[in-house]
Enzyme design. Structure first.
Site, PDB file in Angstrom:
ATOM      1  N   GLN A   1      36.979  48.684  31.866  1.00  0.00           N
ATOM      2  CA  GLN A   1      36.961  47.949  33.013  1.00  0.00           C
ATOM      3  C   GLN A   1      38.173  48.359  33.736  1.00  0.00           C
ATOM      4  OE1 GLN A   1      36.075  43.625  32.373  1.00  0.00           O
ATOM      5  NE2 GLN A   1      36.954  44.461  30.366  1.00  0.00           N
TER       6      GLN A   1
ATOM      7  N   HIS B 279      34.726  49.977  36.624  1.00  0.00           N
ATOM      8  CA  HIS B 279      35.077  49.330  37.833  1.00  0.00           C
ATOM      9  C   HIS B 279      35.935  50.281  38.700  1.00  0.00           C
ATOM     10  CE1 HIS B 279      35.126  44.947  36.043  1.00  0.00           C
ATOM     11  NE2 HIS B 279      33.907  45.386  36.563  1.00  0.00           N
TER      12      HIS B 279
ATOM     13  N   ARG C 103      49.953  50.724  43.793  1.00  0.00           N
ATOM     14  CA  ARG C 103      49.453  50.703  42.459  1.00  0.00           C
ATOM     15  C   ARG C 103      49.233  51.879  42.097  1.00  0.00           C
ATOM     16  NH1 ARG C 103      44.808  46.551  42.190  1.00  0.00           N
ATOM     17  NH2 ARG C 103      44.627  47.358  40.202  1.00  0.00           N
TER      18      ARG C 103
HETATM   19  C1  BJW Z   1      46.710  42.141  26.116  1.00  0.00           C
HETATM   20  C2  BJW Z   1      48.050  42.511  26.079  1.00  0.00           C
HETATM   21  C3  BJW Z   1      48.205  43.422  24.945  1.00  0.00           C
HETATM   22  C4  BJW Z   1      47.654  41.022  27.641  1.00  0.00           C
HETATM   23  N1  BJW Z   1      47.208  43.880  24.047  1.00  0.00           N
HETATM   24  N2  BJW Z   1      45.730  42.685  25.064  1.00  0.00           N
HETATM   25  C5  BJW Z   1      27.992  35.703  37.005  1.00  0.00           C
HETATM   26  C6  BJW Z   1      28.710  34.469  36.852  1.00  0.00           C
HETATM   27  C7  BJW Z   1      29.865  34.206  37.559  1.00  0.00           C
HETATM   28  C8  BJW Z   1      30.248  35.021  38.414  1.00  0.00           C
HETATM   29  C9  BJW Z   1      29.680  36.287  38.752  1.00  0.00           C
HETATM   30  C10 BJW Z   1      28.375  36.471  37.998  1.00  0.00           C
HETATM   31  N3  BJW Z   1      27.997  37.644  38.310  1.00  0.00           N
HETATM   32  C11 BJW Z   1      28.801  38.000  39.112  1.00  0.00           C
HETATM   33  C12 BJW Z   1      29.986  37.246  39.307  1.00  0.00           C
HETATM   34  C13 BJW Z   1      30.849  37.486  40.497  1.00  0.00           C
HETATM   35  C14 BJW Z   1      31.984  38.485  40.081  1.00  0.00           C
HETATM   36  C15 BJW Z   1      32.584  37.766  38.898  1.00  0.00           C
HETATM   37  O1  BJW Z   1      32.672  38.078  37.562  1.00  0.00           O
HETATM   38  N4  BJW Z   1      33.312  36.606  39.038  1.00  0.00           N
HETATM   39  C16 BJW Z   1      34.029  35.967  38.002  1.00  0.00           C
HETATM   40  C17 BJW Z   1      35.515  36.447  37.808  1.00  0.00           C
HETATM   41  C18 BJW Z   1      34.017  34.590  38.237  1.00  0.00           C
HETATM   42  N5  BJW Z   1      31.766  39.856  39.536  1.00  0.00           N
HETATM   43  C19 BJW Z   1      31.527  40.686  40.583  1.00  0.00           C
HETATM   44  O2  BJW Z   1      31.692  40.454  41.866  1.00  0.00           O
HETATM   45  C20 BJW Z   1      30.895  42.161  40.194  1.00  0.00           C
HETATM   46  N6  BJW Z   1      30.128  42.641  41.086  1.00  0.00           N
HETATM   47  C21 BJW Z   1      28.902  42.084  40.828  1.00  0.00           C
HETATM   48  O3  BJW Z   1      28.598  41.214  40.197  1.00  0.00           O
HETATM   49  O4  BJW Z   1      27.878  42.586  41.790  1.00  0.00           O
HETATM   50  C22 BJW Z   1      26.512  42.104  41.905  1.00  0.00           C
HETATM   51  C23 BJW Z   1      25.928  43.051  42.984  1.00  0.00           C
HETATM   52  C24 BJW Z   1      24.786  43.903  42.508  1.00  0.00           C
HETATM   53  C25 BJW Z   1      23.989  44.630  43.198  1.00  0.00           C
HETATM   54  C26 BJW Z   1      24.431  44.810  44.461  1.00  0.00           C
HETATM   55  C27 BJW Z   1      25.602  44.131  44.860  1.00  0.00           C
HETATM   56  C28 BJW Z   1      26.321  43.417  44.108  1.00  0.00           C
HETATM   57  C29 BJW Z   1      32.277  43.275  40.342  1.00  0.00           C
HETATM   58  C30 BJW Z   1      33.413  42.866  39.671  1.00  0.00           C
HETATM   59  C31 BJW Z   1      34.549  43.570  39.953  1.00  0.00           C
HETATM   60  C32 BJW Z   1      35.836  43.368  39.354  1.00  0.00           C
HETATM   61  N7  BJW Z   1      36.989  44.079  40.006  1.00  0.00           N
HETATM   62  C33 BJW Z   1      38.389  43.997  39.576  1.00  0.00           C
HETATM   63  C34 BJW Z   1      39.168  44.676  40.668  1.00  0.00           C
HETATM   64  C35 BJW Z   1      39.218  45.863  40.277  1.00  0.00           C
HETATM   65  C36 BJW Z   1      40.082  46.383  41.569  1.00  0.00           C
HETATM   66  C37 BJW Z   1      41.473  46.367  41.124  1.00  0.00           C
HETATM   67  O5  BJW Z   1      42.121  46.824  40.099  1.00  0.00           O
HETATM   68  O6  BJW Z   1      42.144  45.600  41.985  1.00  0.00           O
HETATM   69  O7  BJW Z   1      38.435  44.451  38.298  1.00  0.00           O
HETATM   70  S1  BJW Z   1      38.713  42.080  39.210  1.00  0.00           S
HETATM   71  C38 BJW Z   1      39.699  42.434  37.745  1.00  0.00           C
HETATM   72  O8  BJW Z   1      39.120  41.797  36.563  1.00  0.00           O
HETATM   73  C39 BJW Z   1      39.580  44.127  37.644  1.00  0.00           C
HETATM   74  C40 BJW Z   1      39.128  43.931  35.936  1.00  0.00           C
HETATM   75  O9  BJW Z   1      38.561  45.157  35.924  1.00  0.00           O
HETATM   76  C41 BJW Z   1      38.495  42.730  35.762  1.00  0.00           C
HETATM   77  C42 BJW Z   1      38.535  42.141  34.501  1.00  0.00           C
HETATM   78  O10 BJW Z   1      39.863  41.511  33.977  1.00  0.00           O
HETATM   79  P1  BJW Z   1      40.475  41.981  32.540  1.00  0.00           P
HETATM   80  O11 BJW Z   1      40.558  43.661  32.255  1.00  0.00           O
HETATM   81  O12 BJW Z   1      39.719  41.423  31.378  1.00  0.00           O
HETATM   82  O13 BJW Z   1      41.953  41.570  32.705  1.00  0.00           O
HETATM   83  P2  BJW Z   1      42.531  40.218  32.428  1.00  0.00           P
HETATM   84  O14 BJW Z   1      43.692  40.057  33.292  1.00  0.00           O
HETATM   85  O15 BJW Z   1      41.530  39.193  32.926  1.00  0.00           O
HETATM   86  O16 BJW Z   1      42.601  39.851  31.079  1.00  0.00           O
HETATM   87  C43 BJW Z   1      43.686  40.759  30.355  1.00  0.00           C
HETATM   88  C44 BJW Z   1      43.581  40.392  28.848  1.00  0.00           C
HETATM   89  O17 BJW Z   1      44.564  41.096  28.368  1.00  0.00           O
HETATM   90  C45 BJW Z   1      43.798  38.868  28.407  1.00  0.00           C
HETATM   91  O18 BJW Z   1      42.951  38.200  27.534  1.00  0.00           O
HETATM   92  C46 BJW Z   1      45.352  38.961  27.843  1.00  0.00           C
HETATM   93  O19 BJW Z   1      45.787  38.058  26.815  1.00  0.00           O
HETATM   94  C47 BJW Z   1      45.182  40.367  27.104  1.00  0.00           C
HETATM   95  N8  BJW Z   1      46.482  41.204  26.855  1.00  0.00           N
HETATM   96  N9  BJW Z   1      48.440  41.927  27.043  1.00  0.00           N
HETATM   97  C48 BJW Z   1      46.206  43.505  24.218  1.00  0.00           C
HETATM   98  N10 BJW Z   1      49.514  43.888  25.069  1.00  0.00           N
END
Ligand code: BJW
Length: 281
Positions: A115, A133, A84
Site C-alpha cells: 500500500q 496506492h 514527502r
Molecule cells: C509497524 C511499525 C514497525 C508501526 N513495524 N509495523 C468500505 C468501508 C469503508 C470505507 C470505504 C470502503 N470502501 C472504500 C472506502 C473509502 C476509503 C476507505 O477505505 N476509507 C476508510 C479509511 C474508512 N477507500 C478509498 O477511498 C479507496 N478508493 C476507493 O475505494 O475507491 C472506490 C472507487 C472505485 C471505482 C472508481 C472510483 C472509486 C482509496 C484508498 C486510498 C488510500 N490512500 C492513502 C493515501 C495515499 C497517498 C499518501 O501517501 O498521502 O494510502 S490513505 C493511507 O492509508 C495510505 C496507506 O497506503 C493507507 C493504509 O495505511 P497503512 O499502510 O495501513 O498505515 P497505518 O498508519 O494505518 O498503519 C500502520 C501500521 O503499522 C500500524 O498498525 C502500526 O502499529 C504498524 N507499525 N511501526 C511494523 N516498526
C-alpha cells in the site's frame, strides 16, 4: 483454532519465532507479502494512523489526500507531497525491506503487494512490486494522465519562465506551499501519482493482488492497520481461501478466524529473524 503468538521483541535481541509459526511456515510455497506504512517506519518514514507520529494525527486527510482538497488548494497539496517525495529519496531501505527481498530468492512463488507510495522495496532488491496506492515518484497530469518526470532528489514547482517545464526549489524543514507545474500536453495541473480517498486503484492492481491472495498458502501482512478498503480485503481473501495469515506488527491485534498468527515487534527486527528461521525449516 486461533494461535496467537505475542512474544515481544526485546531491543537488540533476536526475535524468537514461536514454534506454531515455524510449523505454519513448513512446506509453504506460494506466499503473498502485503505491506503497509509500518514496514517503512524504521526508515524514518511516518505511518498514517499511529498516535502522535502518524501523518493523519497532524494533517487533515480530507484536505491533503482527496481530489477536492487538491482543487481547493493545489499549492498546499503539491508542496506537502514534494516534501514527502524528497524525504523518501533520502531514506534508506531497512532490514524489513531487505528480508522481504531475500524471501523471494529462495521461495518459488512470492507476490509482493504494497500500500506504500515509497520505493524502498524496489531499492532493497524486490524486483516486482504491486503498488496499490500509486507512487510518490510518478506525478502525472490531473486532466490527461500524462506522466510528468521529476528529478528524484529535488522538489519542483511551476517555473516563472513559461518555456521551462519546472523549476527546482529548496525545501524548508516543515515543507512549503508550491504551485504545481502545468502539463506540457494539455496545460492541466500536475498532481502527485498517489491514490487519494475516493479514487480507484491502478487498473488491474487489485484484481492481481486478490488473485494471488486467493491462491497462496500463506499471506504475510506487515505493518498495516488494515482499515483502508479495498486493500484490506486482500488478507481477508487469503483467509477465505484457506491460507494461513501471519501479521507482523508491534501492536497486539485482535484476530478472529482460523490459521491466523501474529508476531509482535517492529518489522525490522521480526522479519530478518523470521526469514532466517524460514530458510532453515
Ligand atoms: C509497524 C511499525 C514497525 C508501526 N513495524 N509495523 C468500505 C468501508 C469503508 C470505507 C470505504 C470502503 N470502501 C472504500 C472506502 C473509502 C476509503 C476507505 O477505505 N476509507 C476508510 C479509511 C474508512 N477507500 C478509498 O477511498 C479507496 N478508493 C476507493 O475505494 O475507491 C472506490 C472507487 C472505485 C471505482 C472508481 C472510483 C472509486 C482509496 C484508498 C486510498 C488510500 N490512500 C492513502 C493515501 C495515499 C497517498 C499518501 O501517501 O498521502 O494510502 S490513505 C493511507 O492509508 C495510505 C496507506 O497506503 C493507507 C493504509 O495505511 P497503512 O499502510 O495501513 O498505515 P497505518 O498508519 O494505518 O498503519 C500502520 C501500521 O503499522 C500500524 O498498525 C502500526 O502499529 C504498524 N507499525 N511501526 C511494523 N516498526
Amino acid at each position: 483454532m486461533l494461535t496467537p503468538m505475542t512474544t515481544p521483541a526485546a531491543p537488540h535481541s533476536p526475535f524468537a519465532v514461536a514454534p506454531e509459526v515455524l510449523q505454519a511456515l513448513r512446506g509453504v510455497r506460494r506466499v503473498v507479502v502485503f505491506t503497509g506504512a509500518g514496514v517503512s517506519a524504521e526508515s524514518g518514514i511516518p505511518t498514517f494512523r499511529d498516535a502522535l507520529t502518524g501523518l493523519w494525527s497532524r494533517f487533515d486527510p480530507m484536505a491533503l489526500a482527496t481530489v477536492d482538497g487538491f482543487w481547493a488548494d493545489p499549492d498546499l497539496v503539491w508542496g506537502w507531497y514534494e516534501h514527502r517525495r524528497v524525504a523518501v529519496h533520502h531514506a534508506l531501505p531497512n532490514p524489513a525491506h531487505r528480508a522481504i527481498a531475500r524471501l523471494a530468492r529462495y521461495l518459488p512463488d512470492v507476490t509482493l503487494v504494497t500500500q506504500n507510495v515509497d520505493d524502498l522495496h524496489e531499492r532493497a532488491g524486490s524486483p516486482h512490486v504491486l503498488h496499490l496506492h500509486g507512487s510518490l515518484h510518478h506525478p502525472r497530469c490531473l486532466e490527461c494522465d500524462t506522466p510528468f518526470p521529476v528529478p528524484p532528489d529535488q522538489a519542483v514547482t511551476r517555473p516563472a519562465d513559461p518555456d521551462r517545464l519546472y523549476e527546482t526549489v529548496d525545501l524548508l524543514p516543515d515543507g512549503r506551499r508550491l504551485p504545481p507545474p502545468l502539463c506540457p500536453a494539455c496545460g492541466g495541473l500536475i498532481r502527485p501519482g498517489v491514490v487519494w480517498f475516493g479514487e480507484a486503484l491502478p487498473p488491474g492492481a487489485l484484481e492481481t493482488a486478490l488473485d494471488a491472495a486467493g491462491h497462496c498458502d500463506l499471506l504475510l501482512s506487515v505493518g498495516t492497520s488494515g482499515v483502508v478498503e479495498p486493500a484490506a480485503g486482500i488478507p481477508r481473501e487469503a483467509a477465505r481461501a484457506g491460507a494461513g495469515v501471519l501479521h507482523v506488527n508491534p501492536q497486539v491485534l485482535h484476530l478472529t478466524g482460523v490459521r491466523q498468527w501474529q508476531a509482535n515487534g517492529p518489522a525490522g527486527v521480526v522479519l530478518p529473524a523470521l526469514v532466517d528461521a524460514w530458510e532453515r525449516v
